[in-house]
Scaffold this motif. Structure first.
Motif, short mmCIF file in Angstrom:
data_model
loop_
_atom_site.label_atom_id
_atom_site.label_comp_id
_atom_site.label_asym_id
_atom_site.label_seq_id
_atom_site.Cartn_x
_atom_site.Cartn_y
_atom_site.Cartn_z
N VAL A 49 39.34 62.38 2.67
CA VAL A 49 39.97 62.28 1.35
C VAL A 49 39.55 63.47 0.48
O VAL A 49 40.35 64.01 -0.29
CB VAL A 49 39.68 60.92 0.68
N ASP A 85 35.67 54.24 -1.51
CA ASP A 85 35.73 53.86 -0.09
C ASP A 85 34.32 53.94 0.48
O ASP A 85 33.90 54.99 0.95
CB ASP A 85 36.68 54.82 0.64
N GLU A 116 27.68 60.14 -2.47
CA GLU A 116 27.44 59.75 -1.06
C GLU A 116 25.99 59.30 -0.92
O GLU A 116 25.07 59.96 -1.41
CB GLU A 116 27.73 60.94 -0.12
N TYR A 145 22.81 49.51 6.71
CA TYR A 145 23.50 50.68 7.27
C TYR A 145 22.90 51.99 6.78
O TYR A 145 22.77 52.95 7.53
CB TYR A 145 25.00 50.58 6.95
C1 SAM Z 1 34.47 54.79 5.10
S1 SAM Z 1 33.45 56.11 4.69
C2 SAM Z 1 34.41 57.04 3.57
C3 SAM Z 1 35.46 57.79 4.26
C4 SAM Z 1 36.14 58.81 3.37
N1 SAM Z 1 37.06 58.15 2.47
C5 SAM Z 1 36.88 59.84 4.18
O1 SAM Z 1 38.01 60.18 3.79
O2 SAM Z 1 36.36 60.33 5.19
C6 SAM Z 1 32.26 55.37 3.66
C7 SAM Z 1 31.18 56.29 3.14
O3 SAM Z 1 30.54 55.63 2.05
C8 SAM Z 1 29.15 55.88 2.13
N2 SAM Z 1 28.47 54.81 1.39
C9 SAM Z 1 28.16 53.57 1.81
N3 SAM Z 1 27.60 52.85 0.82
C10 SAM Z 1 27.59 53.65 -0.26
C11 SAM Z 1 27.14 53.47 -1.61
N4 SAM Z 1 26.65 52.32 -2.03
N5 SAM Z 1 27.26 54.50 -2.45
C12 SAM Z 1 27.79 55.69 -2.04
N6 SAM Z 1 28.22 55.92 -0.78
C13 SAM Z 1 28.13 54.92 0.09
C14 SAM Z 1 28.90 55.90 3.61
O4 SAM Z 1 27.70 56.55 3.95
C15 SAM Z 1 30.11 56.61 4.15
O5 SAM Z 1 29.91 57.99 4.21
#
Ligand code: SAM
Length: 331
Positions: free
Chosen positions: A173, A232, A189, A120
């Motif tokens: 959030v 998250d 992020e 992803y």
């Molecule tokens: C579901 S979204 C978070 C939504 C957030 N809680 C909000 O309120 O909008 C997940 C996010 O985690 C990031 N992400 C995915 N894997 C990650 C990692 N290993 N470390 C940091 N961020 C990551 C994604 O790019 C995405 O922006």
């Protein structure tokens, strides 16, 4: 073949009749406990539906899969739960927890928001007003979660001080966290486009905000310890969440609050209960108590919400918001 089928049908019939002796005799003579009848139901599902706990236990002992699904996507545990058969339900819940503790057949093999190929973090993402999608039209984040994110923010900001959020997504959030005025607000992020959008929208200019660009796994050494932590991410496995939990003793200050997006097995009510128990148990082994606060979500989740999204990652009426803190301090 025909014999196997007949025996399977007979096993289902014994299950419906609550006939333990007959079922055991059939199992001993080699009847298949994982047989699906013409309605797509297993003997275990029949027994669970009618609350025949002895049979539920006998089938489980004989190796019946606790997580087999009917054509309507229901497991034996869902049938027991929906029919109010508490004892059968508990037997299935224990079987599910034990199996997942050892094998992790469900959530460990599915990534958040569904199973998918590819990485992803190297994909393009698209932003719209109400969602953030990956290149397969799977939702990374959706606006219907806003009230949930506000509740998570409230939980992790209850003592304010220094707050950490892992995964910016749509910033829901983080926007809510800002309203509590934390002394510092660190955001991790990993997606380059999400990060670029954070810069475009001025998150790096906020006095108390520190953005750390990278996968949380790779930037752990830049993290400190915090009064509130929210986790998250997307495109990760249950194993990643478990791994993050191993770092909590270092990351969470004494008295701090930890919470995470609880989308575990969000497509099946019983599997979700199994995983809520499992994650609570695993956190307990690390010294944290978990309170699951029920929040109704049915009203904000009409069919139209999912238009254009290739997979519904949440199908339950209630969201269980986890609030975790050190067992010593919660006593
Ligand atoms: C579901 S979204 C978070 C939504 C957030 N809680 C909000 O309120 O909008 C997940 C996010 O985690 C990031 N992400 C995915 N894997 C990650 C990692 N290993 N470390 C940091 N961020 C990551 C994604 O790019 C995405 O922006």
């Amino acid at each position: 073949m025909a014999d196997m089928e007949t025996e399977g049908e007979q096993l289902c019939e014994a299950a419906r009749n609550g006939d333990v002796a007959k079922a055991k005799a059939l199992i001993e003579s080699g009847a298949d406990v994982s047989f699906f009848d013409s309605d797509g139901l297993t003997p275990l599902m029949h027994a669970a539906k009618l609350g025949h706990t002895d049979l539920v236990k006998a089938f489980l002992e004989a190796g019946a899969p606790w997580n087999a699904l009917s054509p309507s996507n229901q497991s034996a545990g869902d049938f027991a739960m929906d029919s109010g058969h508490q004892e059968a339900y508990e037997a299935l819940l224990n079987a599910g927890i034990q199996a997942e503790l050892i094998l992790g057949t469900i959530a460990r093999k599915t990534k958040k928001n569904g199973d998918f190929e590819g990485d992803y973090l190297e994909d393009r993402v698209t932003f719209s007003e109400d969602k953030l999608m990956d290149s397969d039209s799977k939702a990374v984040m959706m606006a219907w979660e806003k009230p949930l994110m506000e509740a998570h923010a409230k939980a992790v900001c209850s003592g304010v001080g220094n707050v950490l959020n892992v995964g910016f997504g749509m910033g829901l959030v983080d926007t809510a966290i800002q309203q509590y005025g934390p002394a510092t607000h660190t955001i991790v992020e990993a997606h380059p486009e999400v990060y670029a959008r954070m810069l475009r929208t001025g998150w790096d200019k906020k006095d108390n905000v520190k953005i750390i660009f990278g996968r949380w796994q790779d930037v752990l050494s830049q993290l400190e310890s915090y009064d509130g932590i929210f986790f998250d991410t997307y495109g990760e496995y249950y194993e990643d969440l478990r791994e993050f939990h191993q770092h909590l003793p270092k990351l969470l200050k004494p008295g701090g609050i930890y919470s995470f997006f609880n989308g575990l097995c969000g497509g099946n009510a019983f599997f979700h209960v199994v995983y809520c128990h499992l994650v609570s148990l695993e956190l307990e082994n690390l010294g944290y108590s978990t309170q699951l606060i029920p929040l109704p979500v049915k009203d904000c989740l009409g069919e139209e919400v999912w238009r254009g999204v290739s997979q519904k990652y949440w199908q339950l009426d209630t969201y269980y918001l986890p609030v975790c803190q050190s067992i010593e301090e919660s006593e």
